[in-house]
Design an enzyme around this catalytic site. Structure first.
Site, PDB file in Angstrom:
ATOM      1  N   LYS A 167     -15.017   5.648  -7.161  1.00  0.00           N
ATOM      2  CA  LYS A 167     -15.440   4.518  -8.018  1.00  0.00           C
ATOM      3  C   LYS A 167     -16.385   4.993  -9.117  1.00  0.00           C
ATOM      4  CE  LYS A 167     -13.476   0.868  -6.142  1.00  0.00           C
ATOM      5  NZ  LYS A 167     -13.470  -0.298  -5.295  1.00  0.00           N
TER       6      LYS A 167
ATOM      7  N   LYS B 259      -3.399   4.875  -3.893  1.00  0.00           N
ATOM      8  CA  LYS B 259      -3.346   3.664  -3.074  1.00  0.00           C
ATOM      9  C   LYS B 259      -3.046   2.434  -3.946  1.00  0.00           C
ATOM     10  CE  LYS B 259      -7.042   1.392  -1.756  1.00  0.00           C
ATOM     11  NZ  LYS B 259      -8.173   0.735  -1.125  1.00  0.00           N
TER      12      LYS B 259
ATOM     13  N   LYS C 281      -6.256  -3.659  -5.573  1.00  0.00           N
ATOM     14  CA  LYS C 281      -6.432  -4.945  -6.261  1.00  0.00           C
ATOM     15  C   LYS C 281      -6.853  -4.759  -7.704  1.00  0.00           C
ATOM     16  CE  LYS C 281      -9.030  -6.654  -2.664  1.00  0.00           C
ATOM     17  NZ  LYS C 281     -10.003  -5.658  -2.785  1.00  0.00           N
TER      18      LYS C 281
HETATM   19  N1  AQP Z   1      -3.049  -0.142  -0.286  1.00  0.00           N
HETATM   20  C1  AQP Z   1      -3.604  -0.402   0.886  1.00  0.00           C
HETATM   21  N2  AQP Z   1      -3.000   0.018   2.023  1.00  0.00           N
HETATM   22  C2  AQP Z   1      -3.541  -0.250   3.228  1.00  0.00           C
HETATM   23  N3  AQP Z   1      -4.702  -0.915   3.394  1.00  0.00           N
HETATM   24  C3  AQP Z   1      -5.335  -1.342   2.289  1.00  0.00           C
HETATM   25  N4  AQP Z   1      -6.483  -2.029   2.116  1.00  0.00           N
HETATM   26  C4  AQP Z   1      -6.680  -2.243   0.799  1.00  0.00           C
HETATM   27  N5  AQP Z   1      -5.676  -1.702   0.088  1.00  0.00           N
HETATM   28  C5  AQP Z   1      -4.830  -1.129   0.987  1.00  0.00           C
HETATM   29  C6  AQP Z   1      -7.350  -2.440   3.209  1.00  0.00           C
HETATM   30  O1  AQP Z   1      -7.741  -3.771   2.987  1.00  0.00           O
HETATM   31  C7  AQP Z   1      -9.063  -3.946   3.438  1.00  0.00           C
HETATM   32  C8  AQP Z   1      -9.900  -4.575   2.382  1.00  0.00           C
HETATM   33  O2  AQP Z   1     -10.167  -3.721   1.355  1.00  0.00           O
HETATM   34  P1  AQP Z   1     -11.339  -4.020   0.334  1.00  0.00           P
HETATM   35  O3  AQP Z   1     -10.948  -5.035  -0.628  1.00  0.00           O
HETATM   36  O4  AQP Z   1     -12.601  -4.323   1.032  1.00  0.00           O
HETATM   37  O5  AQP Z   1     -11.562  -2.640  -0.340  1.00  0.00           O
HETATM   38  P2  AQP Z   1     -10.601  -1.606  -0.931  1.00  0.00           P
HETATM   39  O6  AQP Z   1     -10.083  -0.742   0.149  1.00  0.00           O
HETATM   40  O7  AQP Z   1     -11.387  -0.939  -2.018  1.00  0.00           O
HETATM   41  O8  AQP Z   1      -9.381  -2.432  -1.546  1.00  0.00           O
HETATM   42  P3  AQP Z   1      -8.767  -2.322  -2.981  1.00  0.00           P
HETATM   43  O9  AQP Z   1      -7.595  -3.233  -3.037  1.00  0.00           O
HETATM   44  O10 AQP Z   1      -8.543  -0.898  -3.356  1.00  0.00           O
HETATM   45  O11 AQP Z   1      -9.898  -2.974  -3.847  1.00  0.00           O
HETATM   46  P4  AQP Z   1     -10.551  -2.453  -5.145  1.00  0.00           P
HETATM   47  O12 AQP Z   1      -9.420  -2.222  -6.084  1.00  0.00           O
HETATM   48  O13 AQP Z   1     -11.463  -3.535  -5.587  1.00  0.00           O
HETATM   49  O14 AQP Z   1     -11.286  -1.206  -4.772  1.00  0.00           O
HETATM   50  C9  AQP Z   1      -9.586  -2.605   3.876  1.00  0.00           C
HETATM   51  O15 AQP Z   1      -9.476  -2.524   5.265  1.00  0.00           O
HETATM   52  C10 AQP Z   1      -8.664  -1.659   3.191  1.00  0.00           C
HETATM   53  O16 AQP Z   1      -8.572  -0.432   3.864  1.00  0.00           O
END
Ligand code: AQP
Length: 335
Positions: free
Chosen positions: A114, A196, A199
């Site tokens: 990040k 990955k 969002k």
């Molecule tokens: N692509 C993914 N595959 C499997 N698991 C995923 N998770 C998120 N994306 C995937 C799981 O969802 C939970 C919540 O995630 P989060 O929103 O707290 O944080 P993150 O992992 O940072 O999700 P994003 O979508 O990548 O958000 P941004 O873009 O804002 O950083 C977690 O259990 C995560 O592992």
């Protein structure tokens, strides 16, 4: 009867929920609600570690709550709440910051990633994100934390913080275990299959959102990146050699319930065009009822308010007990 074990998990309202959020997190949460005393949170305090547009954030928080319910998280069976409604999260996070080492936080992969993608805003919250996440989990004395592969490091740090605090002050926190699903732990971007699906991905073609229209979902799958293999067994699961194809197989397995080897057999002698259409259709059918139910729930704001207020009350009670215990152990004078 034995007391049910406790489970905590949350998702940041940092963007529209994706197929990755569903397969990697929410789908597993739903499958476990009968067996656990579960707390599922919308972690809005975490989301502001990256700049958010206030009106969009407010909309997404309510949408996320509606999507949790539409995915099958019954508010009568689990506690659904918004993190900022329970002030104990911010309070315990401060305490835990004092029990988390600079070196530990510096090693977190998410912080490094990040910091690279938000080089103009490497704020203290981004750095101490894992202490707030530890507070989220430890407040509820959670036994289990279902997370995707990428959050495993944060749960390990949470365990270290809990053990450190317990060693200093006596048994205070339950030391939680991470639960990582075998299939679907890491759903990858459709356009960059070595990254990955996220969002907050700037490239809209890489992620599928839960509320997306069927035609848009199909278009994204038709354009999904695969490889140039044209052999009879080109539909083969091998994430290191064939990241795009393996991702499609994994998504199809989660959407259809079929095993990876059954899918490889199903596609023996068939090409990527067929695979993309089949996976796209399976995802459309998986997401259709979720989208329709979310749209219905979003028209009933009074119901959503009732759900998040009831959730906050239940969460506040459980979290307050832990925070009180922590403050006593630290030597704070009670109010
Ligand atoms: N692509 C993914 N595959 C499997 N698991 C995923 N998770 C998120 N994306 C995937 C799981 O969802 C939970 C919540 O995630 P989060 O929103 O707290 O944080 P993150 O992992 O940072 O999700 P994003 O979508 O990548 O958000 P941004 O873009 O804002 O950083 C977690 O259990 C995560 O592992």
């Amino acid at each position: 009867m034995d007391k049910k074990k406790t489970m905590f998990s949350g998702i940041q309202p940092s963007g529209e929920l994706t197929l990755g959020s569903y397969i990697g997190a929410i789908k597993n949460w739903v499958s476990m609600i009968e067996d656990y005393d579960a707390y599922y949170c919308i972690v809005d305090l975490h989301a502001i570690t990256v700049r958010q547009e206030p009106a969009a954030l407010r909309r997404r928080i309510l949408e996320q709550l509606a999507q949790y319910i539409a995915c099958g998280l019954d508010p009568e069976k689990v506690t659904l709440f918004i993190q900022s409604h329970v002030s104990a999260h911010a309070e315990l996070a401060w305490v835990l910051n004092c029990y988390t080492m600079f070196g530990e936080l510096s090693r977190m992969t998410q912080f490094k990633d990040k910091s690279a993608s938000h080089a103009d805003n490497i704020n203290g919250g981004l750095f101490t994100y894992p202490s707030l996440m530890a507070a989220d989990i430890l407040l509820y004395q959670a036994d289990l934390v279902p997370v995707g592969e990428d959050q495993k490091q944060h749960v390990e740090l949470c365990r270290d913080i809990a053990i450190r605090f317990n060693n200093a002050h006596g048994e205070t926190f339950k030391v939680p275990e991470a639960f990582i699903p075998k299939v679907g732990a890491r759903i990858m971007s459709l356009s960059e299959p070595t990254n990955k699906m996220s969002k907050s991905d700037k490239d809209p073609s890489g992620s599928v959102h839960l509320l997306e229209k069927p035609e848009d979902i199909m278009r994204k799958f038709k354009r999904a990146i695969t490889d140039s293999d044209t052999s009879a067994d080109c539909v083969r699961f091998s994430p290191s050699e064939k990241p795009g194809v393996s991702n499609l197989i994994q998504i199809y397995s989660c959407a259809s319930g079929k095993s990876i080897s059954d899918i490889e057999n199903e596609f023996a002698g068939r090409g990527y065009g067929d695979l993309k259409m089949t996976v796209g259709n399976a995802v459309v059918e998986t997401l259709r009822p979720i989208r329709e139910e979310t749209e219905r729930l979003l028209k009933d704001k009074a119901y959503l308010e009732e759900v998040y207020k009831m959730g906050a009350k239940k969460a506040e009670y459980a979290a307050g007990k832990t925070l009180g215990k922590v403050y006593r152990k630290l030597g704070f004078v009670s109010r």
